[in-house]
Motif scaffolding. Structure first.
Motif, mmCIF file in Angstrom:
data_model
loop_
_atom_site.group_PDB
_atom_site.id
_atom_site.type_symbol
_atom_site.label_atom_id
_atom_site.label_comp_id
_atom_site.label_asym_id
_atom_site.label_seq_id
_atom_site.Cartn_x
_atom_site.Cartn_y
_atom_site.Cartn_z
ATOM 1 N N LEU A 496 0.820 -1.200 0.000
ATOM 2 C CA LEU A 496 0.000 0.000 0.000
ATOM 3 C C LEU A 496 0.862 1.262 0.000
ATOM 4 O O LEU A 496 0.528 2.275 -0.636
ATOM 5 C CB LEU A 496 -0.941 0.004 1.205
ATOM 6 C CG LEU A 496 -2.149 -0.938 1.125
ATOM 7 C CD1 LEU A 496 -2.886 -0.970 2.464
ATOM 8 C CD2 LEU A 496 -3.108 -0.476 0.014
ATOM 9 N N LEU A 497 1.958 1.229 0.736
ATOM 10 C CA LEU A 497 2.825 2.403 0.860
ATOM 11 C C LEU A 497 3.742 2.574 -0.345
ATOM 12 O O LEU A 497 4.119 3.700 -0.704
ATOM 13 C CB LEU A 497 3.658 2.294 2.139
ATOM 14 C CG LEU A 497 2.869 2.290 3.463
ATOM 15 C CD1 LEU A 497 3.814 2.102 4.642
ATOM 16 C CD2 LEU A 497 2.085 3.604 3.621
ATOM 17 N N MET A 498 4.133 1.444 -0.965
ATOM 18 C CA MET A 498 5.051 1.493 -2.109
ATOM 19 C C MET A 498 4.309 0.961 -3.340
ATOM 20 O O MET A 498 4.422 -0.212 -3.699
ATOM 21 C CB MET A 498 6.311 0.671 -1.825
ATOM 22 C CG MET A 498 7.062 1.145 -0.577
ATOM 23 S SD MET A 498 8.474 0.096 -0.176
ATOM 24 C CE MET A 498 9.489 0.351 -1.618
ATOM 25 N N ALA A 499 3.530 1.800 -3.940
ATOM 26 C CA ALA A 499 2.684 1.391 -5.059
ATOM 27 C C ALA A 499 3.528 0.917 -6.242
ATOM 28 O O ALA A 499 4.653 1.378 -6.472
ATOM 29 C CB ALA A 499 1.791 2.545 -5.490
ATOM 30 N N GLY A 500 2.957 -0.037 -7.008
ATOM 31 C CA GLY A 500 3.636 -0.548 -8.187
ATOM 32 C C GLY A 500 3.503 0.401 -9.364
ATOM 33 O O GLY A 500 3.042 1.543 -9.244
ATOM 34 N N ASP A 501 3.912 -0.088 -10.554
ATOM 35 C CA ASP A 501 3.864 0.760 -11.751
ATOM 36 C C ASP A 501 2.431 1.080 -12.139
ATOM 37 O O ASP A 501 2.149 2.153 -12.680
ATOM 38 C CB ASP A 501 4.586 0.057 -12.906
ATOM 39 C CG ASP A 501 6.071 -0.107 -12.619
ATOM 40 O OD1 ASP A 501 6.603 0.692 -11.813
ATOM 41 O OD2 ASP A 501 6.681 -1.036 -13.176
ATOM 42 N N THR A 506 -0.621 -3.029 -8.074
ATOM 43 C CA THR A 506 -0.687 -2.756 -6.638
ATOM 44 C C THR A 506 -1.877 -3.484 -6.013
ATOM 45 O O THR A 506 -1.765 -4.098 -4.950
ATOM 46 C CB THR A 506 -0.815 -1.242 -6.393
ATOM 47 O OG1 THR A 506 0.303 -0.568 -6.975
ATOM 48 C CG2 THR A 506 -0.872 -0.947 -4.902
ATOM 49 N N LEU A 507 -3.021 -3.417 -6.680
ATOM 50 C CA LEU A 507 -4.211 -4.075 -6.167
ATOM 51 C C LEU A 507 -4.019 -5.584 -6.060
ATOM 52 O O LEU A 507 -4.451 -6.217 -5.086
ATOM 53 C CB LEU A 507 -5.406 -3.767 -7.072
ATOM 54 C CG LEU A 507 -6.747 -4.389 -6.654
ATOM 55 C CD1 LEU A 507 -7.163 -3.861 -5.288
ATOM 56 C CD2 LEU A 507 -7.826 -4.078 -7.703
ATOM 57 N N PHE A 512 -3.498 -10.204 -2.669
ATOM 58 C CA PHE A 512 -2.819 -11.479 -2.361
ATOM 59 C C PHE A 512 -2.379 -11.526 -0.900
ATOM 60 O O PHE A 512 -2.709 -12.453 -0.159
ATOM 61 C CB PHE A 512 -1.618 -11.666 -3.289
ATOM 62 C CG PHE A 512 -0.806 -12.881 -2.943
ATOM 63 C CD1 PHE A 512 -1.209 -14.149 -3.314
ATOM 64 C CD2 PHE A 512 0.374 -12.736 -2.207
ATOM 65 C CE1 PHE A 512 -0.453 -15.272 -2.970
ATOM 66 C CE2 PHE A 512 1.134 -13.855 -1.858
ATOM 67 C CZ PHE A 512 0.721 -15.130 -2.247
ATOM 68 N N TRP A 513 -1.613 -10.504 -0.506
ATOM 69 C CA TRP A 513 -1.095 -10.523 0.865
ATOM 70 C C TRP A 513 -2.199 -10.287 1.891
ATOM 71 O O TRP A 513 -2.178 -10.859 2.989
ATOM 72 C CB TRP A 513 -0.010 -9.466 1.028
ATOM 73 C CG TRP A 513 1.248 -9.786 0.285
ATOM 74 C CD1 TRP A 513 1.774 -9.115 -0.777
ATOM 75 C CD2 TRP A 513 2.125 -10.895 0.529
ATOM 76 N NE1 TRP A 513 2.933 -9.701 -1.212
ATOM 77 C CE2 TRP A 513 3.180 -10.809 -0.413
ATOM 78 C CE3 TRP A 513 2.137 -11.940 1.437
ATOM 79 C CZ2 TRP A 513 4.206 -11.732 -0.462
ATOM 80 C CZ3 TRP A 513 3.175 -12.871 1.398
ATOM 81 C CH2 TRP A 513 4.194 -12.759 0.457
#
Length: 544
Positions: A496-501, A506-507, A512-513
């Motif tokens: 959540l804090l380090m969003a993907g591209d 990110t979702l 998953f986690w």
């Protein structure tokens, strides 16, 4: 004269009750055993003039008037010497055979290590052998009818054995764990004693006893329900066991007279079956000396309506007047007898129970002070600001002391007990204490319960025991699942804090986690019994 209910159908006064106890001892074979009787008698004759031998409510015989003792530790024996004037006997405890005998001061070896002590709690057997538990420090907390009351504040657990080298590494670890349990119990605040007054009996019962009762030895006359170190004194006394609902109330009636049961549990939800079962069992007794009243404390006081507690107080007012209270004048002449009590309970008999008992006690105290002329007609305790503050704080402190011993936190609802009002801050503190209780009851209560069971004798350690319950193996889930849940939850927060591209990436990671942490948490909840800190020494099913 007090009248006690006889379950066989008759009535008996206090002298008959004492005679009944003596006859029961004869029937049980506790008298007439020369060897055991001599052993008990010798020890008790010594303790009558030497030191307090039991705590939390018990004191030696009224002829005992000393403040301290001395222990002398020699390689072969312990010597316990009373320091009061005229005491010549010394208790000698053999460190090998554990035999106790009376000797004299001159038999104490000059090389013995001497230290002051304030009393003996008793002895207990652990993996390494026998241990002597002594009181090393005490603090005066007040006077009761001219008798000093002390709190035991420090203890020492002394091994009979000079070394533990005869133990294996596992046995040493177990012995260390058992010692830690004992220290946990002894370090719990609230062990009281007095050296010249019997705290286990009410003043009314003491006033109604016969000369034969007064001549009984300390351990014989004590009310064993209040002898918390009874197991530690097991070598010197036999404790009767009362089990079963009917036997419990037979005992209550014999001891206190008529009973009014105030059941304060909820009458819906998880507590409802307990209330129904209790009511059914009381009804099945068909005993006219027992009255049952169910009062749903939480329902009646919901939405801060604590003034509704007066409903219960008014409901039992007539019975409280009928029961009266015990009053004796300065000459020792009994003026009034109390012939009944209120037996209140909630789930833990801590928070709700303490609130109701404080209200009933206030009403009784009001009547007593009026009778004695301390309060005039029309005056109320509530109007005496200084005394009212002391009274409320005393009951709130009592609630906290009981709650800390049992639940590990201070009591709930003490804002009402201290101030007479329910406050928002009090609700917040109750929420905080409830969370701490939840954690302790689930994740740290097992050790504390094991400590109490060991101290009370519910579990007896066998010397050099190779297979103690302390080494119960943990299931793989105990270590694995919490780690997985913590890692999964941490990864979810990181994603959540380090969003993907992209937001879809990110979702996906968060789902998953997050799902992993939720599923793992669900598995932990489903297998909750494997994760709580359950007692190891005594299983509930075995006690039942």
């Amino acid at each position: 004269m007090s009248v006690y209910y006889d379950k066989d159908g008759g009535d008996m006064d206090a002298r008959d009750y004492v005679r009944m106890r003596s006859e029961k001892r004869l029937r049980d074979g506790l008298d007439g055993l020369p060897g055991r009787q001599q052993k008990i008698g010798s020890f008790e004759r010594f303790t009558k003039r030497s030191f307090p031998v039991s705590i939390r409510c018990l004191s030696p015989d009224s002829r005992c008037r000393i403040d301290t003792s001395r222990s002398h530790t020699a390689p072969e024996k312990f010597y316990i010497e009373a320091c009061d004037d005229g005491a010549g006997d010394v208790l000698a405890i053999d460190r090998v055979s554990t035999e106790m005998t009376l000797t004299v001061r001159k038999d104490v070896p000059p090389s013995a290590v001497t230290r002051p002590i304030c009393g003996i709690m008793g002895t207990i057997r652990l993996v390494a052998g026998m241990y002597l538990v002594v009181i090393t420090k005490k603090k005066k907390v007040g006077d009761l009818l001219g008798h000093a009351v002390w709190k035991a504040t420090d203890f020492d657990i002394i091994s009979y054995k000079k070394t533990v080298l005869h133990l294996t590494d596992t046995q040493m670890q177990d012995n260390k764990a058992f010692l830690s349990m004992l220290n946990s119990v002894l370090n719990t605040d609230g062990f009281y004693f007095t050296t010249d007054y019997d705290l286990t009996h009410s003043l009314q019962r003491l006033a109604n006893t016969s000369p034969e009762f007064q001549e009984m030895t300390l351990l014989e006359r004590a009310d064993q329900r209040f002898v918390w170190n009874g197991h530690l004194l097991r070598e010197f006394m036999a404790q009767p066991e009362l089990d079963g609902f009917q036997r419990h109330f037979d005992s209550q009636i014999i001891t206190y007279g008529k009973q009014v049961i105030l059941n304060l549990v909820n009458q819906k939800g998880s507590e409802k079956p307990l209330e129904q079962a209790f009511a059914k069992m009381v009804d099945s007794l068909g005993n006219g000396m027992i009255k049952y009243i169910a009062f749903d404390f939480h329902k009646e006081c919901s939405r801060m309506r604590w003034h509704r507690l007066q409903i219960l107080v008014d409901m039992v007012a007539e019975m409280q007047e009928e029961f009266g209270y015990f009053l004796v004048d300065s000459d020792g002449t009994v003026q009034i007898q109390q012939d009944g009590t209120f037996r209140s309970n909630c789930m833990d008999c801590l928070d709700r129970t303490n609130v109701i008992q404080s209200l009933l006690a206030r009403r009784s105290l009001q009547s007593q002070l009026e009778r004695m002329g301390v309060l005039h007609v029309g005056q109320r305790i509530e109007e005496q600001a200084d005394f009212e503050k002391i009274y409320k704080n005393a009951w709130a402190d009592n609630a906290n002391a009981c709650a800390k011993q049992y639940a590990g936190t201070g009591a709930l609802k003490t804002d009402f007990t201290r101030t007479g009002k329910r406050t928002q801050w009090g609700l917040l503190m109750d929420g905080w204490n409830s969370m701490i209780r939840y954690y302790k009851n689930n994740f740290s209560d097992g050790f504390r319960q094991d400590s109490i069971d060991l101290f009370l004798g519910n579990y007896a350690v066998e010397e050099a025991d190779m297979n103690t319950p302390l080494h119960e193996p943990k299931d793989w889930k105990f270590l694995t699942l919490p780690i997985i849940m913590v890692v999964a939850f941490s990864m979810c927060i990181i994603c959540l804090l380090m969003a993907g591209d992209t937001w879809t990436e990110t979702l996906a990671y968060v789902l998953f986690w997050g799902s992993a942490s939720v599923v793992t948490g669900g598995v932990i909840l489903f297998n909750g019994r494997d994760f709580v800190d359950a007692p190891k020494l005594v299983q509930k099913e075995k006690m039942d």
